[in-house]
Design an enzyme around this catalytic site. Structure first.
Site, short mmCIF file in Angstrom:
data_model
loop_
_atom_site.label_atom_id
_atom_site.label_comp_id
_atom_site.label_asym_id
_atom_site.label_seq_id
_atom_site.Cartn_x
_atom_site.Cartn_y
_atom_site.Cartn_z
N ASN B 16 5.55 33.16 6.49
CA ASN B 16 5.35 33.72 8.02
C ASN B 16 3.95 33.35 8.44
OD1 ASN B 16 7.61 35.36 8.92
ND2 ASN B 16 7.02 37.04 7.62
N CYS B 17 3.42 33.12 9.63
CA CYS B 17 2.30 32.60 10.15
C CYS B 17 1.07 33.17 9.59
CB CYS B 17 2.32 32.39 11.60
SG CYS B 17 2.24 34.03 12.46
N PRO B 18 0.02 32.81 9.08
CA PRO B 18 -0.35 31.47 9.36
C PRO B 18 0.02 30.36 8.34
CG PRO B 18 -2.15 32.68 8.33
CD PRO B 18 -1.00 33.58 8.07
#
Lengths: 385, 78
Positions: B16-18
Site C-alpha cells: 500500500n501507499c506510499p
C-alpha cells in the site's frame, strides 16, 4: 511522538474549532474530489507525500511550525510516512488519521435530538464525510433506524451502549449516493427492513413493503410511525412521520432545496410527481412538524448543537423560491435548469442497494466514498458562488 | 493498454501507499535516462499517485492500466 487519531476524534476537534493544521498528503486529484469538511473553516494544506519524498526540505518548509499538525492520507501509510519526516525535522505534535480518509468517509457521530416523557429518544447520526444523516428512535429497549449506512459496527456499538436492540430499519428510498446498511443489518442482527416497493420491487433480499397512510409501531407502546408516500426524488420515495412531531423526510425535503428528481433519467416525469408531492402533501402538513432530512449540502444548514432539523414552516419560508412555484411547467423548468451529471458510481450503488450486486468489502468502501449530490439546486448555487 | 519492452520489472503487488511510489522512485533513480520500468501494483490508489508523481518528476508514463496482473505501469526515465 507520532500519534494516531481516529475519524471521530478529528470530528470532535472540528466541532470544537480546535486550532491545528490539517495536512492532506494525497495527490491533488484525490484531494480535489473529496476532502475533510466541518462546521467551521479548516486550516487545510494539500502537499502530496511524494513531494516530501522528492524534495524533503522544501516541502517541510511549507508546513507551519506554529501549530499542531494532523496528517491525512488515503489509508494511513503515507500519513505515517510524512508524519515521521516531520518529526525527524523537529515537529513536536504530529498525528496521523487511523485508516485514512476511508475512515473519515464512513464515520458516524451520534447527537441526541429529543427525549420524550415516555422514555423514548430520538438521535441524529451525522456522516460528515457524505453529508448524510441517518436517524435512530429508541423506545422500550428497541432501536429503529432510518436510512442506515453500511457502518454496521457503529450502529451495533451504539445499540449496546444504549442497552437496546436494533429491531427494524426503514428506507426512505433506493439510495443512489451511498450503500444502505439495512440488508446487512438484517443479516447481522435479524432486524426487519421496511421499504417502498415502488423502489424496491425485485430486490434480492426480504423486506416488508410499506403502504401510504399505514401506521407502524416503533415498539409496543412507543411513538407511532406513519408512512407517507412522497414520490418525486424516486417513485418509491417515502417519508415517515414519528409521533406526529417529526418527519423523516429522506431525500424529499432538505433544509435547503428538495431532492433532485432527475437521477432516474426521467426528469420531466419525476419532476411532475415531485411537484404533486410538494403541493398536495408537504405543503399541507403542520408547520411545526420538525423535518429530519436525509442529507445536508452545507454545514451552514446545521442549527443549534449541530442538529440538522427545523420546523417545516421555516423550511418552506427559507426555500420560498421553490415552494412558491405554482405550476408544474415552471417547476419542471426549475428542475431542468438544475440538471447536472450524476457520479458514474450511482448506477452501481443502486444495484448494491437492491441486492443485485455484491462487491467485496474493499470495493464497497471505495464506491461509498465522497459527498452526496442529491439536492435539486446545488448546481445553481455552485455556479453562483 | 500498450505493452512496452521493459528494462526492469518492479513488483509492488500487495503493497500500500506510499511503498509503490517509494520503490518506483528508487528503481528509476538507479536506471539510465531513456530506460523503461514496468511496475505492477495491486493498490488502486497507485493510479492517481503514479500519474501525479510522473507529472511532478518529469518521467514519462508511457501507459498504465488494469490487467489480470494488477495495475501495470510503463515509466520511461527522463
Amino acid at each position: 511522538m507520532l500519534t494516531p487519531y481516529s475519524a471521530n476524534e478529528l470530528f470532535e476537534w472540528l466541532l470544537a474549532e480546535d486550532d491545528f493544521l490539517l495536512l492532506d498528503v494525497r495527490n491533488e486529484a484525490d484531494f480535489g474530489r473529496f476532502k475533510v469538511e466541518g462546521p467551521h473553516e479548516i486550516d487545510t494544506s494539500n502537499i502530496p507525500y511524494f513531494d516530501f519524498m522528492e524534495e524533503e526540505e522544501a516541502s517541510v518548509a511549507k508546513v507551519p511550525r506554529t501549530k499542531k499538525v494532523r496528517v491525512v492520507c488515503a489509508k494511513e501509510g503515507s500519513a505515517m510516512y510524512v508524519g515521521e519526516i516531520l518529526e525527524a525535522n523537529g515537529f513536536e505534535d504530529v498525528g496521523y488519521l487511523k485508516e485514512g480518509i476511508v475512515a473519515w468517509g464512513n464515520m458516524l457521530s451520534p447527537r441526541k435530538v429529543d427525549a420524550g416523557s415516555d422514555g423514548h429518544e430520538l438521535w441524529q447520526f451525522t456522516r460528515p464525510g457524505k453529508g448524510s444523516l441517518s436517524w435512530g428512535l429508541i423506545s422500550e429497549g428497541e432501536l429503529t433506524i432510518f436510512d442506515p449506512s453500511r457502518n454496521l459496527d457503529f450502529y451495533q456499538s451504539f445499540a449496546k451502549a444504549h442497552s437496546c436492540k436494533i429491531t427494524q430499519t426503514f428506507e426512505t428510498h433506493l439510495q443512489a449516493d451511498y450503500i444502505s446498511g439495512s440488508r446487512f443489518l438484517a443479516e447481522a442482527v435479524g432486524s426487519k427492513v421496511f421499504a417502498n416497493s415502488g423502489d424496491f420491487m425485485g430486490a434480492s433480499f426480504d423486506y416488508t413493503p410499506v403502504k401510504d397512510g399505514e401506521i407502524l409501531p416503533s415498539s409496543s407502546n412507543g411513538p407511532q410511525i406513519e408512512v407517507i408516500h412522497t414520490p418525486g426524488h424516486t417513485p418509491g420515495s417515502t417519508c415517515y412521520q414519528i409521533g406526529g412531531k417529526y418527519l423523516i423526510s429522506g431525500d424529499t425535503v432538505f433544509l435547503v432545496s428538495l431532492g433532485r428528481p432527475d437521477l432516474g433519467g426521467k426528469a420531466v416525469e419525476w419532476a411532475g410527481m415531485l411537484f404533486d408531492t410538494m403541493t398536495l402533501k408537504i405543503k399541507t402538513m403542520p408547520a411545526d412538524l420538525k423535518i429530519l432530512p436525509g442529507h445536508y449540502i452545507e454545514w451552514s444548514e446545521a442549527k443549534e448543537d449541530f442538529l440538522f432539523t427545523d420546523a417545516l414552516g421555516e423550511v418552506i419560508s427559507a426555500n420560498a423560491s421553490i415552494y412558491d412555484i405554482d405550476t408544474v411547467e415552471s417547476f419542471t423548468e426549475f428542475i431542468k435548469s438544475n440538471i447536472r451529471k450524476q457520479p458514474d458510481v450511482y448506477a452501481e450503488i443502486r444495484k448494491v442497494n437492491a441486492g443485485w450486486l455484491n462487491p467485496e468489502d474493499d470495493e464497497q468502501s471505495t464506491m461509498d466514498l465522497g459527498k452526496n449530490e442529491c439536492a435539486a439546486s446545488a448546481y445553481a448555487a455552485q455556479q453562483a458562488s | 493498454m500498450t505493452d512496452y519492452t521493459a528494462d526492469q520489472v518492479l513488483d509492488c503487488k500487495g503493497l500500500n501507499c506510499p511503498l509503490p511510489v517509494i520503490k518506483t522512485k528508487k528503481a528509476i533513480d538507479a536506471m539510465d535516462s531513456g530506460q523503461i520500468l514496468k511496475m505492477v501494483a495491486t493498490d488502486p490508489g497507485s493510479k492517481n499517485d503514479i500519474t501525479a508523481w510522473t507529472a511532478r518528476t518529469g518521467h514519462e508514463l508511457l501507459s498504465g492500466g488494469e490487467t489480470d496482473e494488477g495495475y501495470v505501469y510503463f515509466i520511461k526515465k527522463k
